[in-house]
Structures are given as structure tokens and as C-alpha cells.
Design a protein around this motif. Structure first.
Motif, mmCIF file in Angstrom:
data_model
loop_
_atom_site.group_PDB
_atom_site.id
_atom_site.type_symbol
_atom_site.label_atom_id
_atom_site.label_comp_id
_atom_site.label_asym_id
_atom_site.label_seq_id
_atom_site.Cartn_x
_atom_site.Cartn_y
_atom_site.Cartn_z
ATOM 1 N N ARG A 29 0.800 -1.217 0.000
ATOM 2 C CA ARG A 29 0.000 0.000 0.000
ATOM 3 C C ARG A 29 0.839 1.276 0.000
ATOM 4 O O ARG A 29 0.349 2.359 -0.240
ATOM 5 N N LYS A 30 2.109 1.182 0.351
ATOM 6 C CA LYS A 30 3.021 2.329 0.331
ATOM 7 C C LYS A 30 2.651 3.405 1.358
ATOM 8 O O LYS A 30 3.020 4.579 1.208
ATOM 9 N N HIS A 31 1.899 3.022 2.379
ATOM 10 C CA HIS A 31 1.656 3.895 3.526
ATOM 11 C C HIS A 31 1.532 3.007 4.755
ATOM 12 O O HIS A 31 1.329 1.792 4.641
ATOM 13 N N ASP A 32 1.661 3.597 5.933
ATOM 14 C CA ASP A 32 1.440 2.848 7.165
ATOM 15 C C ASP A 32 0.360 3.537 7.989
ATOM 16 O O ASP A 32 -0.178 4.576 7.584
ATOM 17 N N ARG A 33 0.021 2.947 9.120
ATOM 18 C CA ARG A 33 -1.070 3.495 9.927
ATOM 19 C C ARG A 33 -0.700 4.867 10.484
ATOM 20 O O ARG A 33 -1.555 5.738 10.634
ATOM 21 N N GLU A 34 0.583 5.077 10.764
ATOM 22 C CA GLU A 34 1.013 6.359 11.303
ATOM 23 C C GLU A 34 0.803 7.483 10.297
ATOM 24 O O GLU A 34 0.358 8.592 10.659
ATOM 25 N N LEU A 35 1.093 7.228 9.022
ATOM 26 C CA LEU A 35 0.834 8.239 7.998
ATOM 27 C C LEU A 35 -0.661 8.520 7.902
ATOM 28 O O LEU A 35 -1.072 9.683 7.770
ATOM 29 N N PHE A 36 -1.474 7.474 7.964
ATOM 30 C CA PHE A 36 -2.925 7.671 7.887
ATOM 31 C C PHE A 36 -3.411 8.535 9.048
ATOM 32 O O PHE A 36 -4.184 9.482 8.848
#
Length: 474
Positions: A290-297
């Protein structure tokens, strides 16, 4: 004069398919086809398909079976076309599974429908071999699609989708979009604006910009420079008559600070953001590519809420992705609790042939996926109910879209895309009306019109209205 023939188009899946179906209809209207609401009396039936999930594809084959039985019972000949992403992914396999199909056409080739239909007709009624057109053409289909008539625009209502970007370069391991829609391509700013101006002239008041990865938009402007989604939204919000702008579907990796600030700075941009996260587990997000993690979200959510305090979020979730453990699923539930969503879509993982995830180890048993989806949907439903309940007593500008089921009843949409039922005159359709919400149900809100005033366009900018002679409260 071309003899009139009847056309029935049924779309499955996403908003882009709804838009594509309308453009197919516009294209074939030039060939003398008139829309009908039922396949029973249609000369041409088009199934515009989705290939994101296994059940969506199987629905198409079930529908093809029903069409064949109806033709046999009626003893009449219909031309049948399968369009969209199932057509692109399966091509000639469709002709093997459903011999009644005349034409298979991918989502990048539907501007060729008139010539493909003519070629199918020349082959006669024996259907020796159907026609398959699933190449990615060199030409841009949007350069060949005719504009909808004013009558067609008016019939479709005051809210419209406009495709501004197609394809995806992210290659999530569960997704077929890069293979069925191709690489990311953005339409030029001028082409999008021309379409929006035409829609506004036909009575459209709300535009939703759509794309597989819409916030990766990078269309060229008049000077040949790459414009981003923020610039496009700003330009569309300036079009006379356009009161509301939305966009979907977004990817967290492309949610930059300029677009976040647009939610603060552009009043026409609605306070509702669909931002798919798919999972709350960093381990699963990495496996999904997905190229993102929960912290970025979490960081994006916090920034958007700081820019626009009245914002509401919706999202997409997949449960039971290969390798998902109880701890991974708990991370998803934790993310849901921490963010809070006004609405969401959630699905059990289904394997799509040709995607990397289809061959991964650790496929989750069906009974485990079922238990997890029930738990997740129960929590998401509770959050939606809480959000709707909190709207009671609030006042919103509602875009009145169509008549309701009963005399004197109208149905509109809130800034948060909720369906809202009110009583009022038919001439209010296509206008904005201020409504005080008095109650809610699982399906809609209901409320009272304040003063019977209905504005054409944005009440903050325009003074034309039908009804009383005083402007609405700000």
C-alpha cells in the motif's frame, strides 16, 4: 434519419463505471439508440462490468445467463456486449463461457462501440465468433466521445461524475486495476473544464471528480505545465453554477499538504473525504504494497481535521488478507476506534487471478474472514449511526436531486452524502435548500425546509432563488 433502436446499459461496481456507462449512452445516442429502463425490449444490452472482487465477476455471468433465458422465452434476437474491467481481464474467455455474447470491449475502447457494433451486425445472427476489443489504444478515448445533450444532462440530475484520471501505478498486491485500466493517465485541465462548463449549463450543481487514484492527478494546463488536483478543484469551483465539488477515490500517499489546505480554503469543496486505508496493521499494509502505514494515515486525518474541523471521513477495508492474524485484525479495529468514520465500505478478501496476493501463503479460512467482517461491520455501522444521530438538530444546505416516493416529497444530499428527505415543490429540484434535520433512520435523514427558499448555485455567492425574498442564513 437513423431508425431509433433501444439500448439498455447495466453497470456493476464503482463510480467510474457509472460515468463510463453514461458516456457509452451518449456515444450510441448519435447512432440512433434510445435508452430503455429494462433489457426486455432492448435491441442492444451492454453489461458494464467490475473485476475488483470475485463475486462481482460472477454476477455478470449470472446476468448473461438470465438474458439468454429471456431471449429464448421471448424468441427474439438481442445484441449483447460485455464492457468494462471483466471484459478487459477475461477477454475471449467470456465468449467461451457465454456464447450469446456478441461483443467484448475493454474500458479504454468503448469510444469504438459504433464501429464494433457495426462489425458484429455484419457477422449476422449465427454468432460464429464474437468480437473482442481489449487493446490499450494509442488514441485518447476522451477525444472521440461526443458530449451529452442538454436533455441527457437534465435527466441525470444536478449531481454528476467527471472522470479526470484513469489507471494506477501503485500495484497493490490484491488489485487488478493496473492490469485492467492501465498506467496512470490524467486528462488535460481544459478538457475537464469544458466538460464541467457543459454540465453546469445543463443544470448540474455538484461535480464529483473521479479516478482510480484521483489525487495523483497531473493533467496539463494551458501553458503545458502539470497541474495537480488542488488546482483543478479550484478552477472547477470557479465555474458559474457549480456549488459543490467532491473527489474520489484517493490514496493516502498522494494526500499532500496543498490538497489538505484546499479543504480549508475552497468553500465549494465538501467536508467529506473518502480515504481508503484497507487495513490498520502495518505488517498487512506492507504485504498489500500500500506504500503507507497506519502512522501516515493518522497524520493525514489529524491534518485534515485541523484544516477543516467539520470534516467527516469514509474509508475502505479488506479483512482476511493472506497472512492476517488476530493481532493484525485487532490493529484494524483499533484504527477504526481512533479515527471514527461517518461511513465505510468493508469486504472479505477475495483472490483475483493474476495478482500477487492470489499466490501468497497464509490464505485465511472463510469462517475466520466471516467472523472478522461481521465484527468490523458492526463497529462501522455503530459509528455511522452515531454520526447520523449527531446531525439531528443541525442545519445543512441540501442539494435537492429528485422526487421522493410520495407526493410532495423530495430527496437531496447533505454535504456528507447522506440522503435527506424533505417536503417541498418540484421546482426545487436542482437547487440548494437549507434544511434543519429533525430525525434519522438507517437509510436517510429527514428534515424541514427553512422558509421555503431554494437557491440556484451557491447561496454564498449567488442571489438568484425561488421562494421568499430574503437570503438564507450563512
Amino acid at each position: 434519419m437513423t431508425e431509433s433502436r433501444k439500448l439498455y446499459v447495466r453497470s456493476f461496481g464503482c463510480q467510474m463505471n457509472v460515468y463510463d456507462a453514461q458516456r457509452m449512452t451518449d456515444t450510441l445516442a448519435k447512432e440512433g439508440y434510445v435508452e430503455t429502463d429494462t433489457p426486455d425490449d432492448a435491441d442492444l444490452v451492454i453489461l458494464n462490468t467490475c473485476h475488483i472482487r470475485e463475486k462481482a465477476a460472477e454476477k455478470v455471468y449470472s446476468e448473461l445467463g438470465r438474458l439468454k433465458k429471456a431471449q429464448d422465452v421471448a424468441g427474439r434476437r438481442q445484441m449483447v456486449a460485455v464492457a468494462g474491467c471483466v471484459a478487459q481481464a477475461e477477454g475471449g474467455e467470456i465468449l467461451k463461457r457465454a456464447r450469446s455474447v456478441d461483443l467484448v470491449v475493454g474500458p479504454q475502447s468503448y469510444h469504438k462501440l459504433p464501429e464494433l457494433i457495426a462489425a458484429a451486425e455484419r457477422r449476422g445472427g449465427n454468432r460464429p465468433v464474437g468480437i473482442v476489443e481489449t487493446e490499450f489504444p494509442v488514441e485518447d478515448k476522451f477525444d472521440f466521445l461526443p458530449a451529452p445533450s442538454r436533455a441527457a444532462i437534465a435527466k441525470r440530475g444536478p449531481a454528476a461524475f467527471v472522470t479526470v484520471q484513469e489507471g494506477c501505478d501503485k500495484f497493490c498486491t490484491f488489485c487488478v486495476v493496473p492490469y485492467t485500466r492501465g498506467a496512470e493517465v490524467s486528462r488535460p485541465v481544459s478538457k475537464v473544464l469544458d466538460e464541467v462548463i457543459r454540465l453546469a449549463d445543463g443544470g448540474v450543481r455538484e461535480i464529483t471528480l473521479i479516478g482510480q487514484n484521483v489525487n495523483a492527478y497531473h493533467g496539463l494546463d494551458a501553458a503545458g505545465r502539470s497541474a495537480n488536483l488542488t488546482e483543478l478543484v479550484r478552477r472547477i469551483a470557479e465555474v458559474p453554477g457549480i456549488a459543490r465539488v467532491r473527489y474520489m477515490t484517493s490514496h493516502p500517499r498522494d494526500m499532500d499538504d496543498e490538497l489538505i489546505a484546499a479543504h480549508r480554503d475552497i468553500p465549494a469543496l465538501m467536508p467529506y473525504l473518502h480515504l481508503p486505508v484497507q487495513s490498520g496493521s502495518n505488517r498487512i499494509l506492507a504485504s498489500m504494497n500500500r506504500k503507507h502505514d497506519r502512522e501516515l494515515f493518522f497524520d493525514i486525518v489529524a491534518k485534515v481535521r485541523a484544516a477543516r474541523p467539520d470534516i467527516a471521513f469514509s474509508s475502505d477495508f479488506i479483512v482476511g488478507f493472506p497472512g492476517e492474524s488476530d493481532a493484525d485484525f485487532a490493529d484494524t479495529m483499533d484504527l477504526v476506534e481512533k479515527v471514527g468514520f461517518a461511513s465505510s465500505f468493508s469486504f472479505k478478501y477475495s483472490s483475483r487471478p493474476g495478482t500477487p496476493a492470489a499466490g501468497m501463503d497464509g490464505q485465511v479460512p472463510e469462517e475466520v474472514k466471516s467472523a472478522r467482517i461481521h465484527a468490523l461491520q458492526a463497529r462501522l455501522d455503530a459509528q455511522k449511526t452515531a454520526f447520523d444521530a449527531a446531525c439531528v438538530g443541525r442545519r445543512f444546505d441540501i442539494l435537492i436531486e429528485k422526487p421522493g416516493r410520495f407526493p410532495g416529497q423530495l430527496i437531496g444530499r447533505s454535504p456528507y452524502l447522506q440522503s435527506v428527505v424533505v417536503e417541498g415543490p418540484q421546482e426545487a429540484i436542482g437547487t440548494l435548500a437549507q434544511v434543519e434535520v429533525r430525525e434519522f433512520s438507517t437509510r436517510n435523514l429527514s428534515g424541514d425546509l427553512r422558509g421555503g427558499e431554494f437557491f440556484v448555485g451557491n447561496p454564498a455567492r449567488e442571489s438568484r432563488f425561488i421562494g421568499q425574498s430574503e437570503k438564507l442564513e450563512a
